[in-house]
Structures are given as structure tokens and as C-alpha cells.
Design a protein around this motif. Structure first.
Motif, short mmCIF file in Angstrom:
data_model
loop_
_atom_site.label_atom_id
_atom_site.label_comp_id
_atom_site.label_asym_id
_atom_site.label_seq_id
_atom_site.Cartn_x
_atom_site.Cartn_y
_atom_site.Cartn_z
N ALA A 2 -13.46 -28.18 57.04
CA ALA A 2 -13.77 -29.42 57.76
C ALA A 2 -12.59 -29.85 58.61
CB ALA A 2 -14.11 -30.51 56.76
N GLU A 3 -12.91 -30.54 59.69
CA GLU A 3 -11.84 -31.00 60.55
C GLU A 3 -11.05 -32.13 59.88
OE1 GLU A 3 -12.25 -31.92 65.04
OE2 GLU A 3 -12.09 -33.81 63.97
N ALA A 4 -9.75 -32.11 60.12
CA ALA A 4 -8.91 -33.17 59.56
C ALA A 4 -8.03 -33.72 60.66
CB ALA A 4 -8.06 -32.61 58.43
N ILE A 5 -7.49 -34.91 60.41
CA ILE A 5 -6.57 -35.52 61.36
C ILE A 5 -5.16 -35.42 60.79
CG2 ILE A 5 -5.85 -37.72 62.37
CD1 ILE A 5 -8.75 -38.48 62.57
N ALA A 95 -2.34 -28.29 69.50
CA ALA A 95 -3.68 -28.85 69.73
C ALA A 95 -3.73 -29.32 71.17
CB ALA A 95 -3.92 -30.03 68.79
N ARG A 109 -5.85 -33.14 65.99
CA ARG A 109 -6.91 -32.66 65.10
C ARG A 109 -6.52 -31.28 64.59
NH1 ARG A 109 -10.73 -34.10 69.42
NH2 ARG A 109 -11.66 -36.14 69.00
N LEU A 110 -6.77 -31.06 63.32
CA LEU A 110 -6.52 -29.75 62.74
C LEU A 110 -7.83 -29.19 62.22
CD1 LEU A 110 -3.28 -30.01 60.57
CD2 LEU A 110 -3.53 -29.15 62.88
N GLY A 111 -8.04 -27.92 62.49
CA GLY A 111 -9.24 -27.29 61.95
C GLY A 111 -8.84 -26.02 61.23
N ARG A 113 -7.80 -22.62 61.31
CA ARG A 113 -7.26 -21.72 62.34
C ARG A 113 -6.90 -20.42 61.69
NH1 ARG A 113 -2.45 -23.55 65.80
NH2 ARG A 113 -3.17 -25.29 67.04
N LEU A 118 -4.47 -26.18 55.70
CA LEU A 118 -3.97 -27.32 56.45
C LEU A 118 -2.48 -27.54 56.22
CD1 LEU A 118 -6.97 -29.75 55.81
CD2 LEU A 118 -6.36 -28.63 57.97
N THR A 168 -6.50 -34.28 51.91
CA THR A 168 -7.94 -34.12 52.05
C THR A 168 -8.65 -33.99 50.70
OG1 THR A 168 -7.56 -31.76 52.45
CG2 THR A 168 -7.92 -33.13 54.38
#
Length: 421
Positions: A2-5, A95, A109-111, A113, A118, A168
Motif C-alpha cells: 500500500a502507498e504510504a506517506i 519521488a 509518497r512511497l510505494g 519499489r 518502506l 504503517t
DNA sequence: TCTGGGGTCCTAGGACCC
DNA sequence: TCTGGGGTCCTAGGACCC
């Protein structure tokens, strides 16, 4: 994944900037002071441990500063601003979209990769920013901005920490929120903190679990959003484009008090000029001009403060016009018999300067003034601030050169001040 | 002796309107 | 006896941020 900030937060930013160019400051207590060397506005970890407070008046910490040989720097905003741009540039490598929140903080935003976790990504950001700019950062990773802020803050204050905290997971959230006092939550200030404490809410976890309607009623919609954000519900949007400015302020406390209208005129002329420069750099024009004066609120002398606001018939970005209104306002609010400590100019009603062509059309004088401004700005950019000034200031740099006795060289933006090796 | 500067947003209350 | 209800706009001041 999931995407995180992720929030990237520069540690003790102004102190860290000074240290990049002055390694003798490494490992020892350092503070950076506000204008007029008035307050402490950045502290190294060593200085924090000595009990020097954030925002504390310099003179109150002076003894402990001298006793412990704390290094003291006046603020050097030109340097910090430039270092900030470098850090933000570095982040763009990770980013494409960087939500710059302040001079020393940004969200990205981190996804997933290439399957890397993370935390691993956070560590890489930290390493690269350090290598490319010399600035140490903390990284907080979470589902919402508020939780990311909390994570970064938590990892920075932990003694044994990698500088990165991935918040997260539910378990780690539970633990960290439980260990965070409610007044440390982003958006909870002293007033709301004491109100919450009285209601029996003292940790971030208790705030998260509070009745959101009660929070909405007793505090505000902003506070209610904080509760939702702590629950993992995104209420604060990720902002790819910087938001349009709403106002530009230039104000200063004086090095010494003055009762003279002439002095205030000089000061207001300078502030109007600076504000207008910033306005043009932002590509804006203003339609509201406010000027204010204040006496020294810490003095026992009679107090006076006032402001005057003018709504202009048509917006402008020329120094002459803006300064004229500021002077007119000053004439209105000036009272003899007071000793003034501070004055300022605020430009509001901002809009894109592009729309000014409407006015330019057929107004030759205005058109000429705008061309002159462009030329002045270009000269000052090329040859340094105040190469050309507007009007006839009495002293080349205003009457009160702000006291900056201990300012470091502007290493990255002045050719004659580059580091010598 | 000596206490920065630059922002944003929200709320409450008053004025005014239909 | 018995005083509507709803809306907008503006402003000052508060709270918060770095």
C-alpha cells in the motif's frame, strides 16, 4: 504494498546548515539566533541537553551558553534557503512529487519499489540526502501526514534510533501513540493540549480514540481532522503544487527604539520595498496594503499599536505605488510621544501578476513603472541585493542594520563569501 | 540592557438581507 | 403576555505551524 506517506524532516536545520561549512561546530553545542540576536531558534542536540529552550530569549540563556562554551550563530537565511532548495532537489530523485511543507520538511509518497520495504527506502533517502547536501534528516513513514509527522518526531527523540520509523503497522502504531503526549501531536498547541488534558486525554492514543464529535464541538474542525488522521484516515491532502500565497509580510523589530516619524518612514520604505520584491518574485500583484507600528510590549513605557489598511482600486506590483500607500498609512497611525519597537508592511489580495496586462493597456505611466521594476530586479539579482534601490533612503541599508554580529558567510549564494580552502 | 519573522485557517459575533 | 427563521458577509482575535 500500500502507498504510504513519508515525512522528511531536517534535524536542527539551521544548526546543521552551519555545521556543513564549519566542521569545528560538529560534536559541540551550537545555537542559532533570530534577528537582532533576540531568541534561540535552532539548537543542536548538545545545546538541547543543556536546557536551552526553543524560542527562549538569548539573554536568558546567556550564562549557560558562556559557561559551556556553546557556539552561537546569528541567522543566515540566505544560506538556509539555499540549503533547503538543495535538500528538496535531492528528494525529487526519490519521488517526482514533493510536497514542501516548510523550509526544513517535505512529504513524499512511497510505494513498493522493486520489492524493497518502506524502512529500507527511508534509510536510503536519509543516506543520500546526507551525502549530497550534508544535512541529517529524520524520516517518518505512515498512512497519513499526521502519523508521519508523529513518526519522524518519535524517531528523532529516541536515543537509539536509525533515523527512520515505519509506522504503517498496527502494533507499532499502538505503542508509539501510547508513548506520545498529546501536546506533541502536530496541530495540538498549548491551549488545546491543556483543554484535552482536563478532559482526561493525555496521549496521542487517547486522542485517537476520543469522540470525534466532542472534539469537533469543543475544539474545532481542524482538531477533528487530526483525530481522523491519527486513525489512519487521510484528511490532509498531498499537495503536489505549492499553494498560492495569500499574503506577503515584511516586518522587523528595531535594534533600538525610536520615536521619530522620519525613522519610521525609512523603515517602512525599506519593508515596502522588500515585500514588493518578494511579491514580484512570486509572480503576484497585490490589491490590499497594510502598514502597522508597535511599541515594545516588554517595556513598562506607554503602549501603542495600530495599523492602516487600504484597498487599492486596481492591483499593482510596483514598489513605488505600494510604498506610497504604506507611507500614507503610516502618516495616519503615527502618534508622537511613543517609543516604537517594530513596524511592518503586509500585502494582501494577491493575484497572478499576469492579469495586470489589463491595466497596463493604455496606462503608459504604469507600464513604464513595471518595466523599471523588471530592470531593478534583474540588476539586484545579478549584482546582489540593494545594488539599486527605490526612492531615496537616508542610509544605504536603512537606519537600523539588523544586528547580525555572528552571521556566517553566505557560502552558497555570494561569490565573495564562498568557502576558502 | 537584552524577548524573531512569516505564514494559514477557523470561530464568534455583528451587520445586514429577505 | 408570549418578539421567526434562515442566510451571507465581514472582521477581529485566537490558535497553530515552522
Amino acid at each position: 504494498m500500500a502507498e504510504a506517506i513519508a515525512l522528511i524532516d531536517c534535524n536542527d536545520f539551521y544548526v546543521s546548515c552551519e555545521r556543513v561549512f564549519a566542521p569545528r561546530l560538529l560534536g559541540r553545542p551550537v545555537v542559532v539566533l533570530s534577528n537582532n540576536d533576540g531568541c534561540v531558534i535552532s539548537r543542536s542536540e548538545e545545546a538541547k541537553r543543556l536546557g536551552i529552550g526553543m524560542g527562549a530569549p538569548y539573554f536568558k540563556s546567556r550564562r549557560v551558553i558562556e559557561e559551556h562554551g556553546v557556539a552561537v550563530c546569528s541567522s543566515n537565511y540566505e544560506l538556509y534557503g539555499d540549503m533547503s532548495r538543495r535538500v528538496m532537489c535531492a528528494l525529487r530523485e526519490f519521488a517526482p512529487e514533493v510536497d514542501v511543507y516548510s523550509i526544513d520538511e517535505a512529504f513524499i509518497r512511497l510505494g513498493g519499489r522493486g520489492g524493497r520495504g518502506l524502512e529500507e527506502q527511508g534509510l536510503e533517502i536519509r543516506k543520500k540526502v546526507r551525502a549530497w547536501t550534508g544535512i541529517p534528516v529524520s524520516v517518518g513513514i505512515a498512512p497519513t501526514k499526521t502519523l508521519a509527522k508523529l513518526a519522524a518526531r518519535h524517531t528523532r527523540t529516541e536515543t537509539k534510533s536509525s533515523g527512520v520509523l515505519d509506522l504503517t503497522g498496527a502494533d507499532v502504531q499502538e505503542a508509539v501513540l501510547g508513548a506520545t503526549e498529546v501536546r506533541e501531536v502536530w496541530g495540538v498547541g498549548p491551549s488545546h493540549a491543556s483543554l484535552l488534558n482536563e478532559a482526561g486525554i493525555s496521549t496521542a492514543r487517547e486522542l485517537r480514540d476520543a469522540d470525534v464529535r466532542w472534539v469537533r464541538r469543543r475544539l474545532s474542525v481542524v482538531a477533528a481532522r487530526i483525530v481522523e488522521e491519527l486513525r489512519g484516515v487521510q484528511c490532509l491532502p498531498f499537495e503536489e503544487c505549492p499553494r498560492a500565497r495569500r499574503s506577503v509580510t515584511c516586518s522587523r523589530s528595531f535594534g533600538e527604539l525610536t520615536g521619530s516619524l522620519e525613522d519610521l518612514r525609512d523603515a517602512v520604505a525599506l519593508y515596502a520595498e522588500r515585500a514588493a520584491e518578494r511579491l514580484r518574485r512570486a509572480g503576484c500583484a497585490a490589491s490590499v496594503v497594510t502598514v502597522f507600528v508597535l511599541t515594545d510590549r516588554h517595556a513598562a513605557a506607554p503602549q501603542y499599536g495600530n495599523s492602516a489598511t487600504y484597498e487599492l482600486a486596481s492591483p499593482t506590483d510596483t514598489t513605488g505605488e505600494l510604498a506610497w500607500w504604506a507611507q500614507r498609512g503610516l502618516t495616519q497611525i503615527y502618534r508622537r510621544g511613543y517609543l516604537y519597537k517594530k513596524a511592518g508592511v503586509i500585502l494582501g489580495g494577491l493575484r497572478p501578476a499576469g492579469a495586470l496586462s489589463m491595466r497596463t493597456h493604455g496606462d503608459e505611466q504604469f507600464e513604464r513603472a513595471r518595466r523599471a521594476m523588471r530592470a531593478v530586479d534583474a540588476l539586484n539579482r545579478r549584482h546582489g541585493r540593494d545594488t539599486v534601490r527605490c526612492g531615496l533612503p537616508r542610509a544605504p541599508d536603512g537606519r537600523w542594520p539588523t544586528k547580525l554580529l555572528l552571521r556566517s558567510p553566505r557560502y552558497t549564494t555570494r561569490l565573495d563569501e564562498v568557502l576558502r580552502v
